[in-house]
Design a protein around this motif. Structure first.
Motif, PDB file in Angstrom:
ATOM      1  N   ALA A 103      78.316   6.316 -14.473  1.00 27.27           N
ATOM      2  CA  ALA A 103      78.960   6.967 -15.617  1.00 27.27           C
ATOM      3  C   ALA A 103      80.224   7.709 -15.203  1.00 27.27           C
ATOM      4  O   ALA A 103      81.214   7.717 -15.939  1.00 27.27           O
ATOM      5  CB  ALA A 103      77.977   7.931 -16.278  1.00 27.27           C
ATOM      6  N   ARG A 104      80.210   8.335 -14.035  1.00 29.05           N
ATOM      7  CA  ARG A 104      81.385   9.062 -13.563  1.00 29.05           C
ATOM      8  C   ARG A 104      82.552   8.101 -13.352  1.00 29.05           C
ATOM      9  O   ARG A 104      83.680   8.349 -13.778  1.00 29.05           O
ATOM     10  CB  ARG A 104      81.039   9.793 -12.267  1.00 29.05           C
ATOM     11  CG  ARG A 104      82.161  10.602 -11.673  1.00 29.05           C
ATOM     12  CD  ARG A 104      81.660  11.490 -10.544  1.00 29.05           C
ATOM     13  NE  ARG A 104      80.801  10.783  -9.619  1.00 29.05           N
ATOM     14  CZ  ARG A 104      79.494  11.014  -9.485  1.00 29.05           C
ATOM     15  NH1 ARG A 104      78.899  11.921 -10.224  1.00 29.05           N
ATOM     16  NH2 ARG A 104      78.774  10.336  -8.607  1.00 29.05           N
ATOM     17  N   LYS A 105      82.261   6.977 -12.694  1.00 31.41           N
ATOM     18  CA  LYS A 105      83.308   5.980 -12.461  1.00 31.41           C
ATOM     19  C   LYS A 105      83.802   5.391 -13.775  1.00 31.41           C
ATOM     20  O   LYS A 105      85.000   5.155 -13.963  1.00 31.41           O
ATOM     21  CB  LYS A 105      82.763   4.873 -11.545  1.00 31.41           C
ATOM     22  CG  LYS A 105      83.809   3.889 -11.061  1.00 31.41           C
ATOM     23  CD  LYS A 105      83.175   2.783 -10.216  1.00 31.41           C
ATOM     24  CE  LYS A 105      82.582   3.334  -8.941  1.00 31.41           C
ATOM     25  NZ  LYS A 105      82.054   2.235  -8.082  1.00 31.41           N
ATOM     26  N   LEU A 106      82.880   5.162 -14.704  1.00 31.50           N
ATOM     27  CA  LEU A 106      83.229   4.594 -16.011  1.00 31.50           C
ATOM     28  C   LEU A 106      84.213   5.491 -16.753  1.00 31.50           C
ATOM     29  O   LEU A 106      85.256   5.038 -17.238  1.00 31.50           O
ATOM     30  CB  LEU A 106      81.960   4.408 -16.842  1.00 31.50           C
ATOM     31  CG  LEU A 106      82.163   4.038 -18.312  1.00 31.50           C
ATOM     32  CD1 LEU A 106      82.519   2.565 -18.449  1.00 31.50           C
ATOM     33  CD2 LEU A 106      80.919   4.372 -19.126  1.00 31.50           C
ATOM     34  N   LEU A 107      83.899   6.779 -16.859  1.00 31.41           N
ATOM     35  CA  LEU A 107      84.737   7.689 -17.635  1.00 31.41           C
ATOM     36  C   LEU A 107      86.093   7.926 -16.975  1.00 31.41           C
ATOM     37  O   LEU A 107      87.119   7.994 -17.657  1.00 31.41           O
ATOM     38  CB  LEU A 107      83.999   9.013 -17.843  1.00 31.41           C
ATOM     39  CG  LEU A 107      82.755   8.926 -18.744  1.00 31.41           C
ATOM     40  CD1 LEU A 107      82.003  10.249 -18.758  1.00 31.41           C
ATOM     41  CD2 LEU A 107      83.140   8.515 -20.152  1.00 31.41           C
ATOM     42  N   ASN A 108      86.092   8.026 -15.658  1.00 29.80           N
ATOM     43  CA  ASN A 108      87.370   8.234 -14.979  1.00 29.80           C
ATOM     44  C   ASN A 108      88.253   6.993 -15.068  1.00 29.80           C
ATOM     45  O   ASN A 108      89.478   7.101 -15.195  1.00 29.80           O
ATOM     46  CB  ASN A 108      87.136   8.647 -13.531  1.00 29.80           C
ATOM     47  CG  ASN A 108      86.551  10.054 -13.423  1.00 29.80           C
ATOM     48  OD1 ASN A 108      86.705  10.863 -14.348  1.00 29.80           O
ATOM     49  ND2 ASN A 108      85.888  10.346 -12.328  1.00 29.80           N
ATOM     50  N   LEU A 109      87.643   5.805 -15.035  1.00 25.52           N
ATOM     51  CA  LEU A 109      88.410   4.571 -15.218  1.00 25.52           C
ATOM     52  C   LEU A 109      88.955   4.493 -16.639  1.00 25.52           C
ATOM     53  O   LEU A 109      90.119   4.116 -16.856  1.00 25.52           O
ATOM     54  CB  LEU A 109      87.528   3.356 -14.914  1.00 25.52           C
ATOM     55  CG  LEU A 109      88.167   1.975 -15.106  1.00 25.52           C
ATOM     56  CD1 LEU A 109      89.418   1.825 -14.245  1.00 25.52           C
ATOM     57  CD2 LEU A 109      87.152   0.874 -14.777  1.00 25.52           C
ATOM     58  N   LEU A 110      88.150   4.880 -17.608  1.00 26.94           N
ATOM     59  CA  LEU A 110      88.592   4.897 -18.999  1.00 26.94           C
ATOM     60  C   LEU A 110      89.817   5.791 -19.156  1.00 26.94           C
ATOM     61  O   LEU A 110      90.802   5.412 -19.805  1.00 26.94           O
ATOM     62  CB  LEU A 110      87.463   5.390 -19.905  1.00 26.94           C
ATOM     63  CG  LEU A 110      87.829   5.666 -21.369  1.00 26.94           C
ATOM     64  CD1 LEU A 110      88.220   4.371 -22.080  1.00 26.94           C
ATOM     65  CD2 LEU A 110      86.675   6.363 -22.094  1.00 26.94           C
TER      66      LEU A 110
END
Length: 441
Positions: free
Chosen positions: A209-216
């Motif tokens: 989730a951390r990687k997902l949101l930062n990529l977003l």
């Protein structure tokens, strides 16, 4: 070390929220358990951690799961729900002195929750320093780890903690996190964002989730709007920003199971080329190398066994080496072992033998152990003849004494059928020389 201990005992107070310059993942970190995403088997209405919260107490526990599934967030929220004093250590930079300092403070504040991130990085001495405080209830320990605690946490500490597994976040949960961020984050709300495709976002995040949101956030910030002022997110845009090709492999989804199945069946079927291909698919998709190595360990016994006992030894060495080295160099060790296992002579005789023995026990229960084989630790047992007629095998010719080892009801039952390979044919010859016609070898 981060500590939230006041001078006098006080309830847990959540730290202030992150500022506008913090990464999106930090800005979106939930402040209430009601906003926590995923892990409903733990925090849902019937979840075990929810039941603990309802009772007003929490045991020491280890949260085990992959990166970005909410271990750290959950630890903070559990302490917040119980309004208990809270202190946090990171195993990366904390030492034994830091642990003892927290415990000394906790002695003045009973009920303190001590959160240790990446507890698998703690040395034995550091983990030993926690034992007394955990056992006496001076602190309630919450440890977070991405590694199997059975291997990484000392048994004495593990026995004092409950272990709970956090599952990889589902695609549905990840989509909810994206939608929530676009809807609620102050910075993202200022832009008109159209999420046309999300496969690349989800796949490249790997369930984190951390990687997902930062990529977003990076994608939204770096993508110019169209003439109508709309930032359109597509798979191609995400791949361009991330500078990573999209491997069509979802390590948390159906393809994860399809590929590992094909991988195992290729080695079982003695095709090193296919096995190497599926190994490459998993490595490029970000699969955990220890998961791959564990499956190879199982195959070494299930499909090769005593046809080539060295296979298990090499698979064990492969697992240990991958654990120590990690990626990227582990791909060489895995490849070498894959080729060896795929090209080895095969036998499932041991696998079939234990399954047959288990089927017998399940069908007919447990028969009494023959009296000569029983242990005789007391005088009464010796008087009853326990162990009296046992013939010590090493006293016999060739270190063999013929006697009955199976229960009477199973005498002569054969579970093990040696495979038709040179190694097990030699085993069969030895069994025949020892037992004659008893087992029909």
């Amino acid at each position: 070390m981060t500590s939230l201990f006041p001078d006098e005992p006080a309830a847990f107070t959540p730290p202030p929220g992150p500022g506008p310059d913090a990464p999106l993942a930090e800005r979106q970190r939930p402040r209430r358990l009601a906003d926590y995403a995923g892990q409903q088997h733990l925090v849902g209405e019937k979840g075990v951690l929810r039941r603990y919260l309802n009772s007003g107490r929490l045991p020491s526990l280890i949260l085990w799961g992959p990166p970005g599934v909410g271990k750290t967030t959950l630890a903070h929220l559990l302490a917040s729900e119980l309004k208990q004093p809270f202190s946090a250590l990171s195993a990366i930079n904390a030492g034994v002195k830091d642990v003892r300092d927290v415990i000394d403070k906790a002695k003045r504040q009973r009920g303190t929750v001590l959160f240790i991130d990446e507890i698998h990085r703690f040395s034995k001495a550091q983990q030993d320093a926690l034992l007394g405080a955990v056992e006496q209830g001076t602190v309630t320990l919450i440890g977070a780890t991405t590694e199997n605690p059975s291997f990484e946490v000392i048994p004495a500490l593990l026995s004092r903690c409950q272990v709970y597994v956090l599952e990889p976040l589902s695609a549905e949960t990840l989509r909810e996190l994206v939608a929530k961020a676009l809807r609620e984050d102050e910075a993202l709300k200022q832009k008109k964002v159209k999420l046309a495709e999300d496969h690349a976002l989800l796949a490249l995040s790997g369930g984190d989730a951390r990687k997902l949101l930062n990529l977003l956030e990076i994608v939204v910030q770096s993508t110019p709007p169209d003439k109508k002022g709309v930032v359109t997110i597509t798979d191609a845009v995400v791949q361009e920003v991330a500078q990573r090709p999209l491997a069509k492999y979802d390590k948390g989804g159906e393809m994860h199971y399809d590929v590992i199945s094909a991988f195992i069946k290729s080695m079982r079927g003695s095709d090193p080329n296919a096995a190497l291909y599926y190994l490459a698919v998993m490595l490029e998709g970000g699969e955990d190398v220890k998961f791959i190595a564990r499956r190879m360990l199982i195959l070494a016994s299930e499909d090769i066994g005593n046809a080539n006992p060295n296979a298990l030894m090499l698979a064990t060495s492969c697992f240990q080496a991958c654990t120590v080295i990690g990626l990227p160099e582990s791909d060489l060790i895995l490849a070498q072992t894959v080729v060896y296992l795929a090209t080895s002579v095969k036998s499932n005789a041991s696998y079939m033998a234990i399954r047959a023995a288990q089927a017998e026990v399940k069908a007919n229960g447990v028969y009494p152990v023959p009296v000569p084989l029983r242990n005789a630790p007391t005088r009464l047992m010796k008087q009853l003849g326990y162990g009296k007629e046992y013939a010590y095998s090493h006293n016999g010719e060739g270190n063999f004494e013929e006697q009955e080892f199976l229960p009477d009801a199973l005498s002569g039952t054969r579970f093990y059928e040696p495979g038709l390979n040179p190694s097990e044919q030699k085993i069969q010859e030895r069994l025949r020389s020892w037992w004659g016609e008893k087992y029909g070898y």
